[in-house]
Scaffold this active site. Structure first.
Site, short mmCIF file in Angstrom:
data_model
loop_
_atom_site.label_atom_id
_atom_site.label_comp_id
_atom_site.label_asym_id
_atom_site.label_seq_id
_atom_site.Cartn_x
_atom_site.Cartn_y
_atom_site.Cartn_z
CG ASP A 8 -1.58 1.20 1.57
OD1 ASP A 8 -2.41 1.63 0.75
OD2 ASP A 8 -1.29 1.80 2.63
CG ASP A 10 -1.76 7.91 0.71
OD1 ASP A 10 -2.71 8.18 -0.05
OD2 ASP A 10 -0.66 8.50 0.66
CE LYS A 150 -5.35 -0.46 -1.63
NZ LYS A 150 -4.31 0.02 -0.66
CG ASP A 173 -2.75 2.54 5.94
OD1 ASP A 173 -3.07 3.67 6.36
OD2 ASP A 173 -3.02 2.15 4.80
CG ASP A 177 -4.31 -1.74 2.60
OD1 ASP A 177 -4.00 -0.81 3.38
OD2 ASP A 177 -4.14 -1.69 1.37
O1 LIG Z 1 -5.96 7.23 -1.54
C1 LIG Z 1 -6.33 6.84 -0.41
O2 LIG Z 1 -7.37 7.21 0.17
C2 LIG Z 1 -5.47 5.84 0.33
O3 LIG Z 1 -4.46 5.37 -0.52
P1 LIG Z 1 -3.70 4.00 -0.12
O4 LIG Z 1 -4.62 2.85 -0.54
O5 LIG Z 1 -2.41 4.07 -0.88
O6 LIG Z 1 -3.51 4.04 1.39
MG LIG Z 2 -3.08 3.07 3.01
#
Ligand SMILES: O=C(O)COP(=O)(O)O
Ligand SMILES: [Mg+2]
Length: 225
Positions: A8, A10, A150, A173, A177
């Site tokens: 992932d 963010d 995902k 996180d 996910d």
């Molecule tokens: O864009 C988002 O809200 C979160 O992005 P991520 O899945 O990379 O954590």
């Molecule tokens: Mg994330």
């Protein structure tokens, strides 16, 4: 031999301010198996990350709405329903929270993201009317097709790479996910993960954010020796 890795962005490759932590660059560039960057962000973001790190362009964007293996691009679904929700939300007087340019949604093809400082209840009601869900990643509310994830996209990417998805390790996180964690062989939630990701993970790291990612990949490597 280390396993193929799904990661992932963010909250996992970033620091607490959302900046990508440069210490993760070497970890991704030197990983001894395929790396799949799997994010809720719009498609250009993970493509750019792979480009500038000079790693394989094997990415999942929009929470699984788009997947790319080299030049093999698959768009799973379309934005029609999510756009109808966004339009109805605006008609109720709520903008999406990203300003005129809206770089968060400008390049989205299968979903719409709304700022977390906007009202959630009317958004969820409008999404339900379209048979859609709202997923809170801790960074944005995503109005999306509940059958897209995902995890589902990673199964497709794994197949296109010649792996079974259960051979993958994953690090992440948040709620977006969780299905990926339930799909792979071993899943690590970083310490800052939300309850959905922590519950779906096999392990939760002691460290948070990019420190947690580095802790997880060190453990994955040690377990593969
Ligand atoms: O864009 C988002 O809200 C979160 O992005 P991520 O899945 O990379 O954590
Ligand atoms: Mg994330």
């Amino acid at each position: 031999m280390v396993p193929p890795l799904a990661v992932d962005i963010d909250g996992t490759l970033t620091d607490g301010d959302g900046a990508v932590d440069p210490r993760i660059f070497a970890a991704l560039q030197s990983w001894g198996a395929p790396v799949v960057v799997a994010t809720g962000k719009a498609f250009p973001y993970p493509v750019a990350l792979a480009h500038f790190l000079r790693i394989e362009r094997t990415v999942i964007a929009e929470n699984g709405g788009i997947s790319l293996v080299g030049d093999d691009l698959v768009v799973h679904g379309d934005r029609t329903g999510a756009q109808a929700v966004a339009d109805a939300y605006r008609e109720r007087g709520h903008d999406l929270g990203w300003g005129e340019l809206d770089l968060t949604n400008r390049w989205r093809e299968t979903e719409v993201a709304v700022s977390r400082d906007r009202p959630l209840e009317p958004l969820e009601a409008l999404a339900a009317e379209q048979g859609l869900e709202v997923v809170d990643t801790g960074y944005a509310y995503h109005v999306k097709d509940p059958t897209i994830s995902k995890g589902r996209a990673l199964a497709s990417v794994a197949d296109r790479l010649g792996y079974d998805v259960t051979e993958f390790a994953a690090v992440g996180d948040s709620q977006n996910d969780a299905h990926m964690f339930e799909t792979v062989g071993v899943a690590y939630a970083v310490a800052n993960a939300d309850e959905h990701a922590s519950a779906a993970a096999d392990y939760v790291t002691d460290a948070a954010y990019a420190d947690g990612f580095l802790e997880a990949v060190a453990e994955i490597e040690a377990a593969s020796e």
